[in-house]
Design a protein around this motif. Sequence first.
Motif, PDB file in Angstrom:
ATOM      1  N   SER A   9      52.045  57.827  86.883  1.00 45.81           N
ATOM      2  CA  SER A   9      52.719  58.050  85.391  1.00 45.81           C
ATOM      3  C   SER A   9      53.843  57.364  85.277  1.00 45.81           C
ATOM      4  O   SER A   9      54.485  56.796  85.994  1.00 45.81           O
ATOM      5  N   LYS A  10      54.182  56.909  84.032  1.00 48.60           N
ATOM      6  CA  LYS A  10      55.400  56.276  83.550  1.00 48.60           C
ATOM      7  C   LYS A  10      55.977  56.873  82.372  1.00 48.60           C
ATOM      8  O   LYS A  10      54.932  57.330  81.652  1.00 48.60           O
ATOM      9  N   PRO A  11      57.351  56.681  81.936  1.00 45.55           N
ATOM     10  CA  PRO A  11      57.668  57.196  80.956  1.00 45.55           C
ATOM     11  C   PRO A  11      57.250  56.655  79.635  1.00 45.55           C
ATOM     12  O   PRO A  11      56.993  55.514  79.718  1.00 45.55           O
ATOM     13  N   PHE A 104      58.418  60.233  84.545  1.00 45.80           N
ATOM     14  CA  PHE A 104      56.870  60.301  84.654  1.00 45.80           C
ATOM     15  C   PHE A 104      56.699  61.485  83.322  1.00 45.80           C
ATOM     16  O   PHE A 104      57.391  61.873  82.741  1.00 45.80           O
ATOM     17  N   GLU A 105      55.155  61.307  83.016  1.00 47.18           N
ATOM     18  CA  GLU A 105      54.772  62.084  81.733  1.00 47.18           C
ATOM     19  C   GLU A 105      54.121  63.224  82.007  1.00 47.18           C
ATOM     20  O   GLU A 105      54.680  64.424  81.299  1.00 47.18           O
ATOM     21  N   LYS A 106      53.112  63.457  82.929  1.00 51.39           N
ATOM     22  CA  LYS A 106      52.296  64.455  83.213  1.00 51.39           C
ATOM     23  C   LYS A 106      53.097  65.295  84.636  1.00 51.39           C
ATOM     24  O   LYS A 106      53.257  64.554  85.469  1.00 51.39           O
ATOM     25  N   PRO A 107      52.596  66.752  84.346  1.00 45.50           N
ATOM     26  CA  PRO A 107      53.017  67.401  85.798  1.00 45.50           C
ATOM     27  C   PRO A 107      52.405  66.870  86.934  1.00 45.50           C
ATOM     28  O   PRO A 107      51.107  66.272  87.008  1.00 45.50           O
ATOM     29  N   PRO A 128      58.252  60.990  91.499  1.00 48.98           N
ATOM     30  CA  PRO A 128      58.589  61.341  89.929  1.00 48.98           C
ATOM     31  C   PRO A 128      59.995  62.287  90.187  1.00 48.98           C
ATOM     32  O   PRO A 128      59.907  62.959  90.924  1.00 48.98           O
ATOM     33  N   THR A 129      60.673  62.100  89.167  1.00 50.67           N
ATOM     34  CA  THR A 129      62.076  62.408  89.167  1.00 50.67           C
ATOM     35  C   THR A 129      62.523  62.572  88.200  1.00 50.67           C
ATOM     36  O   THR A 129      62.232  62.337  86.987  1.00 50.67           O
ATOM     37  N   ILE A 130      63.597  63.790  87.986  1.00 54.55           N
ATOM     38  CA  ILE A 130      64.153  64.315  86.378  1.00 54.55           C
ATOM     39  C   ILE A 130      65.541  64.146  86.844  1.00 54.55           C
ATOM     40  O   ILE A 130      66.215  64.603  87.886  1.00 54.55           O
ATOM     41  N   GLY A 149      56.397  70.454  87.894  1.00 49.96           N
ATOM     42  CA  GLY A 149      55.977  70.262  89.467  1.00 49.96           C
ATOM     43  C   GLY A 149      55.405  71.436  90.142  1.00 49.96           C
ATOM     44  O   GLY A 149      55.408  72.661  89.560  1.00 49.96           O
ATOM     45  N   ARG A 150      55.125  71.354  91.455  1.00 49.99           N
ATOM     46  CA  ARG A 150      54.885  72.309  92.259  1.00 49.99           C
ATOM     47  C   ARG A 150      55.566  72.762  93.741  1.00 49.99           C
ATOM     48  O   ARG A 150      55.580  73.598  94.119  1.00 49.99           O
ATOM     49  N   HIS A 151      56.309  71.350  93.788  1.00 47.37           N
ATOM     50  CA  HIS A 151      57.384  71.509  94.827  1.00 47.37           C
ATOM     51  C   HIS A 151      58.703  70.703  94.406  1.00 47.37           C
ATOM     52  O   HIS A 151      58.358  69.550  94.043  1.00 47.37           O
TER      53      HIS A 151
END
Length: 208
Positions: A9-11, A104-107, A128-130, A149-151
């Motif tokens: 995924s990409k922004p 990233f775009e999607k969970p 993936p980073t926020i 996310g899940r972790h």
Amino acid sequence: KQIVWKHHSKPYVPNSESGLSRSLLPEDATSMFSEEANAYLTLYDIDDALRERYNISYSPSQNRIIFPIYDNGELVSIEARALGHSDEYKYITTGSKQNLFKTFEKPTSFVVLVEDIVSAIKVGQICPTISLRGTACNREKLYSILPLGRHFLIWLDGDKPGKKAAKELARQIRTFYPVSLITTDRDPKCYSTERIKEIIERVYNDVC
């Protein structure tokens, strides 16, 4: 074990035909960076490809680097980072401070949380980073993060406020999902991409 990250995924990055309003951007925002702006970005390995990918620009009149923030393809906020030494605020935000900067775009399954946008771009080359855009994480921001996310791996700055905020954020997230902490002496953006990968893989292997 060594992880091969499946980070497809990409922004969202607008193109010239996107029709997105430029009302949030400075009128003189340009992809032509001053020597000082270029030096700052180069210091953290933000090369031309990453600048284009994240639509980073520069405002000569403000002498600030402009980081746009998107949500579902819409420009919702910008963060303008000051250059040089001045009495002005280091960051000026246009739009809501609640908006997250995501690489990233999607969970996805495994997400890293950092403080600043440059650290997010740097770590985002690995997984993936926020960017929280600071250390504060109120309920609104927390509930924006949880579906992504899940972790969660929390890697805030290594100063005292960063360490304190990381522990509090871990406490909040742990109610819903597994969470791990990374503590380093320097900000994530200060490490090489290779070293970032080593640090994340070490934690990943310990918890997965």
